[in-house]
Design a protein around this motif. Structure first.
Motif, PDB file in Angstrom:
ATOM      1  N   LEU A   6      20.871  45.676  31.131  1.00  0.00           N
ATOM      2  CA  LEU A   6      21.215  46.705  31.176  1.00  0.00           C
ATOM      3  C   LEU A   6      21.643  47.577  29.998  1.00  0.00           C
ATOM      4  O   LEU A   6      21.407  48.712  29.421  1.00  0.00           O
ATOM      5  N   ILE A   7      22.425  46.479  29.063  1.00  0.00           N
ATOM      6  CA  ILE A   7      22.776  47.178  27.477  1.00  0.00           C
ATOM      7  C   ILE A   7      21.353  47.332  26.829  1.00  0.00           C
ATOM      8  O   ILE A   7      21.556  48.349  26.062  1.00  0.00           O
ATOM      9  N   VAL A  56      28.063  45.803  23.527  1.00  0.00           N
ATOM     10  CA  VAL A  56      27.836  47.315  23.633  1.00  0.00           C
ATOM     11  C   VAL A  56      28.708  47.938  23.065  1.00  0.00           C
ATOM     12  O   VAL A  56      28.715  49.495  23.063  1.00  0.00           O
ATOM     13  N   LEU A  57      29.845  47.503  22.566  1.00  0.00           N
ATOM     14  CA  LEU A  57      31.364  48.246  22.143  1.00  0.00           C
ATOM     15  C   LEU A  57      30.703  49.311  21.235  1.00  0.00           C
ATOM     16  O   LEU A  57      31.254  50.462  21.425  1.00  0.00           O
ATOM     17  N   GLN A  58      30.143  49.032  20.053  1.00  0.00           N
ATOM     18  CA  GLN A  58      29.787  50.153  19.070  1.00  0.00           C
ATOM     19  C   GLN A  58      29.098  51.241  19.794  1.00  0.00           C
ATOM     20  O   GLN A  58      29.466  52.509  19.167  1.00  0.00           O
ATOM     21  N   THR A  59      28.034  50.904  20.498  1.00  0.00           N
ATOM     22  CA  THR A  59      27.070  52.074  21.046  1.00  0.00           C
ATOM     23  C   THR A  59      27.916  52.954  21.911  1.00  0.00           C
ATOM     24  O   THR A  59      27.977  54.244  21.719  1.00  0.00           O
ATOM     25  N   LEU A  60      28.795  52.365  22.699  1.00  0.00           N
ATOM     26  CA  LEU A  60      29.574  53.139  23.731  1.00  0.00           C
ATOM     27  C   LEU A  60      30.542  53.866  23.096  1.00  0.00           C
ATOM     28  O   LEU A  60      30.956  55.098  23.326  1.00  0.00           O
ATOM     29  N   ILE A  61      31.381  53.216  21.816  1.00  0.00           N
ATOM     30  CA  ILE A  61      32.405  53.932  21.283  1.00  0.00           C
ATOM     31  C   ILE A  61      31.708  55.159  20.283  1.00  0.00           C
ATOM     32  O   ILE A  61      32.529  56.170  20.349  1.00  0.00           O
ATOM     33  N   SER A 155      35.688  37.413  18.025  1.00  0.00           N
ATOM     34  CA  SER A 155      35.390  36.209  18.499  1.00  0.00           C
ATOM     35  C   SER A 155      35.409  36.347  20.128  1.00  0.00           C
ATOM     36  O   SER A 155      34.758  35.305  20.906  1.00  0.00           O
ATOM     37  N   TRP A 156      35.664  37.386  20.896  1.00  0.00           N
ATOM     38  CA  TRP A 156      35.785  37.390  22.239  1.00  0.00           C
ATOM     39  C   TRP A 156      34.420  38.102  22.709  1.00  0.00           C
ATOM     40  O   TRP A 156      33.875  38.917  22.020  1.00  0.00           O
ATOM     41  N   ARG A 157      34.167  37.169  23.663  1.00  0.00           N
ATOM     42  CA  ARG A 157      32.711  37.808  24.338  1.00  0.00           C
ATOM     43  C   ARG A 157      32.932  39.302  24.957  1.00  0.00           C
ATOM     44  O   ARG A 157      31.913  39.916  25.045  1.00  0.00           O
ATOM     45  N   ASP A 158      33.830  39.356  25.690  1.00  0.00           N
ATOM     46  CA  ASP A 158      34.203  40.723  26.364  1.00  0.00           C
ATOM     47  C   ASP A 158      35.301  41.065  25.849  1.00  0.00           C
ATOM     48  O   ASP A 158      36.268  40.650  25.310  1.00  0.00           O
ATOM     49  N   LEU A 163      41.606  48.048  24.931  1.00  0.00           N
ATOM     50  CA  LEU A 163      41.294  47.988  23.543  1.00  0.00           C
ATOM     51  C   LEU A 163      40.032  48.934  23.119  1.00  0.00           C
ATOM     52  O   LEU A 163      40.094  49.571  22.339  1.00  0.00           O
ATOM     53  N   VAL A 164      39.113  48.763  23.943  1.00  0.00           N
ATOM     54  CA  VAL A 164      38.011  49.719  23.946  1.00  0.00           C
ATOM     55  C   VAL A 164      38.332  51.158  23.827  1.00  0.00           C
ATOM     56  O   VAL A 164      38.067  52.069  22.829  1.00  0.00           O
ATOM     57  N   ASN A 165      39.433  51.611  24.582  1.00  0.00           N
ATOM     58  CA  ASN A 165      39.744  53.275  24.375  1.00  0.00           C
ATOM     59  C   ASN A 165      40.569  53.232  23.339  1.00  0.00           C
ATOM     60  O   ASN A 165      40.697  54.186  22.629  1.00  0.00           O
TER      61      ASN A 165
END
Length: 206
Positions: A6-7, A56-61, A155-158, A163-165
């Motif tokens: 999906l990512i 996916v953090l950077q792409t989403l942000i 270091s967290w997988r998810d 925090l994402v927001n």
């Protein structure tokens, strides 16, 4: 669909759309449709989770911020199309990052002090939105706190959605620059905000 597949599909569609814009080729409707499709699936998959996959953090942000900024450099007609796409994309991102349930206590503990720094003496982002400018001392406290915990976070997988927001809000500080420069006519404040944006972006993504 598994998260990795999906990512990969989401990131391919995002890259293809943004490359066309960077090359000056304008808004590519078919690539945008692919992006919407993959991001909608992401939202369907992640809407009820407390966290999203870290990869996916950077792409989403960055996605909304990049699209919005491209809308500022194209001609009027193209700009309207890009801005509309950006707003629609933001709604899908908000579905992906909708905060639900309780996060793990250890992660909550790490994030709590950062949230405290953001909210002390009035919410940092709310004050910016209200035209009160950037509280430099508060920003420094936010920056310091985040620098203390950033290695642990990665270091967290998810990554917890709360925090994402926060990351999204921090990485969209540059969107205030034009408002303070053009609408509020506060050029010095606009420069301070942009400097803060560059520092925080570098801290989060290196």
């Amino acid at each position: 669909m598994k998260d990795k597949e999906l990512i990969d599909a989401f990131e391919r569609s995002e890259i293809n759309l943004l490359v066309e814009l960077r090359m000056g080729n304008g808004f590519h409707e078919k690539e945008y449709e692919k992006l919407v499709k993959t991001l909608t699936i992401c939202a369907d998959e992640w809407e009820d989770r407390t966290s999203i996959p870290g990869e996916v953090l950077q792409t989403l942000i960055e996605l909304y911020d990049e699209l919005y900024n491209f809308s500022l450099i194209y001609g009027v007609e193209e700009s309207i199309r890009i801005k509309k796409a950006a707003e629609n994309t933001k709604k899908l991102i908000q579905r992906c990052t909708k905060e639900v349930g309780e996060i793990e206590p250890e992660k909550a503990r790490v994030i709590a002090r950062l949230i405290e720094k953001i909210n002390e003496n009035g919410n940092f982002f709310q004050k910016l939105q209200n035209g009160k400018g950037m509280d430099e001392q508060q920003f420094e406290r936010i920056y310091h706190e985040l620098s203390e915990i950033i290695d642990e976070i990665y270091s967290w997988r998810d990554i917890p959605k709360v925090l994402v927001n926060i990351f999204i809000n921090l990485c969209e500080l540059d969107l205030f620059v034009g408002q303070y420069r053009d609408e509020f006519k506060q050029h010095e404040e606009a420069n301070k905000i942009y400097d803060a944006y560059e520092r925080i972006f570098s801290l989060i993504f290196g």
